[in-house]
Motif scaffolding. Structure first.
Motif, PDB file in Angstrom:
ATOM      1  N   UNK A 191       0.858  -1.180   0.000  1.00 13.05           N
ATOM      2  CA  UNK A 191       0.000   0.000   0.000  1.00 13.05           C
ATOM      3  C   UNK A 191       0.892   1.227   0.000  1.00 13.05           C
ATOM      4  N   UNK A 192       0.597   2.177  -0.883  1.00 14.33           N
ATOM      5  CA  UNK A 192       1.406   3.386  -1.029  1.00 14.33           C
ATOM      6  C   UNK A 192       0.728   4.512  -0.257  1.00 14.33           C
ATOM      7  N   UNK A 193       1.504   5.143   0.624  1.00 12.38           N
ATOM      8  CA  UNK A 193       1.024   6.302   1.372  1.00 12.38           C
ATOM      9  C   UNK A 193       1.721   7.519   0.772  1.00 12.38           C
ATOM     10  N   UNK A 194       0.977   8.340   0.061  1.00 14.74           N
ATOM     11  CA  UNK A 194       1.513   9.543  -0.589  1.00 14.74           C
ATOM     12  C   UNK A 194       1.468  10.702   0.394  1.00 14.74           C
ATOM     13  N   UNK A 195       2.641  11.176   0.785  1.00 12.37           N
ATOM     14  CA  UNK A 195       2.766  12.186   1.844  1.00 12.37           C
ATOM     15  C   UNK A 195       3.125  13.544   1.273  1.00 12.37           C
ATOM     16  N   UNK A 196       2.521  14.579   1.811  1.00  8.13           N
ATOM     17  CA  UNK A 196       2.735  15.948   1.349  1.00  8.13           C
ATOM     18  C   UNK A 196       3.967  16.609   1.950  1.00  8.13           C
ATOM     19  N   UNK A 197       4.487  16.081   3.063  1.00  7.48           N
ATOM     20  CA  UNK A 197       5.605  16.738   3.748  1.00  7.48           C
ATOM     21  C   UNK A 197       6.511  15.701   4.399  1.00  7.48           C
ATOM     22  N   UNK A 198       7.700  16.160   4.781  1.00  6.42           N
ATOM     23  CA  UNK A 198       8.617  15.277   5.506  1.00  6.42           C
ATOM     24  C   UNK A 198       8.015  14.886   6.855  1.00  6.42           C
ATOM     25  N   UNK A 199       7.332  15.815   7.483  1.00  2.53           N
ATOM     26  CA  UNK A 199       6.683  15.532   8.775  1.00  2.53           C
ATOM     27  C   UNK A 199       5.684  14.384   8.632  1.00  2.53           C
ATOM     28  N   UNK A 200       4.925  14.397   7.549  1.00  2.77           N
ATOM     29  CA  UNK A 200       3.954  13.338   7.303  1.00  2.77           C
ATOM     30  C   UNK A 200       4.666  12.010   7.021  1.00  2.77           C
ATOM     31  N   UNK A 201       5.732  12.040   6.229  1.00  2.24           N
ATOM     32  CA  UNK A 201       6.522  10.823   5.988  1.00  2.24           C
ATOM     33  C   UNK A 201       7.037  10.275   7.303  1.00  2.24           C
TER      34      UNK A 201
END
Length: 153
Positions: free
Chosen positions: A76-86
Motif C-alpha cells: 500500500x502506497x502512502x503519498x505524503x505531502x511533507x517530511x513531517x507526514x513521511x
C-alpha cells in the motif's frame, strides 16, 4: 445506504484482523471500522471478519489462518505531502521493525507499505539517475536529500 467500490481489498490475517484494522484506522484520516462479524462457514469458520475504511477506501480483513502470508509483492502506497507526514507514517507503521529501502516497510502484521512523497514524480524529473541513486541509499525517504540530488545535475 453505502455504496461498495467496484474493486476492494481483502487482507488475510492469522488472528489479528480486528487489531490490525483498529491500528490502521487510528493512523489515517477519514477512516473507520464499519463492521466486525465472524466467518460463518469454511476453514475460517468462527474467526473474525472486519470491514473498515482507510482514507475513504473500503478494506476487509479476515482471520483466515496460517496458510497464507503477506509478501512485499503487494504493498500500500502512502503519498505524503511533507517530511513531517513521511516521518509520522513511517514511525507508526514500521514501529522500528522491518524497514526496507526506498520508503518500503512491513508493519507488525506483515503488511507491506511504501511511504513516499506525493511529488515523487516531480522530484525524479529533475535528474532521474541521481535522484534514483540517492533513493537507493535510503530506508525512510528524506525529501530534501532527493531534492538536493536532483539539483546537482
Amino acid at each position: 445506504m453505502a455504496t461498495l467500490d467496484l474493486i476492494g481489498t481483502c487482507l488475510w490475517f492469522e488472528g489479528h484482523a480486528v487489531e490490525a484494522a483498529k491500528f490502521y484506522v487510528s493512523l489515517f484520516p477519514d477512516s473507520r471500522i464499519v463492521n466486525v462479524s465472524t466467518v460463518g462457514a469454511g476453514p475460517a469458520k468462527g474467526n473474525a471478519f472486519v470491514t473498515f475504511e482507510l482514507a475513504g477506501r473500503t478494506f476487509q480483513g479476515i482471520d483466515g489462518g496460517p496458510m497464507f502470508k503477506f509478501t512485499p509483492t503487494i504493498s500500500f502506497v502512502v503519498n505524503c505531502e511533507s517530511q513531517k507526514e513521511i516521518d509520522s507514517y513511517w514511525d507508526a507503521l514500521s514501529d522500528g521493525r522491518r524497514e526496507g529501502l526506498c520508503g518500503w516497510l512491513d508493519d507488525r502484521f506483515g503488511v507491506s507499505w511504501q511511504v513516499v512523497p506525493a511529488k515523487m514524480g516531480e522530484l525524479m524529473s529533475a535528474d532521474p539517475q541521481r535522484v534514483m541513486e540517492k533513493l537507493f541509499t535510503m530506508g525512510k525517504i528524506h525529501i530534501e536529500a532527493l531534492r538536493e540530488a536532483g539539483s546537482k545535475g
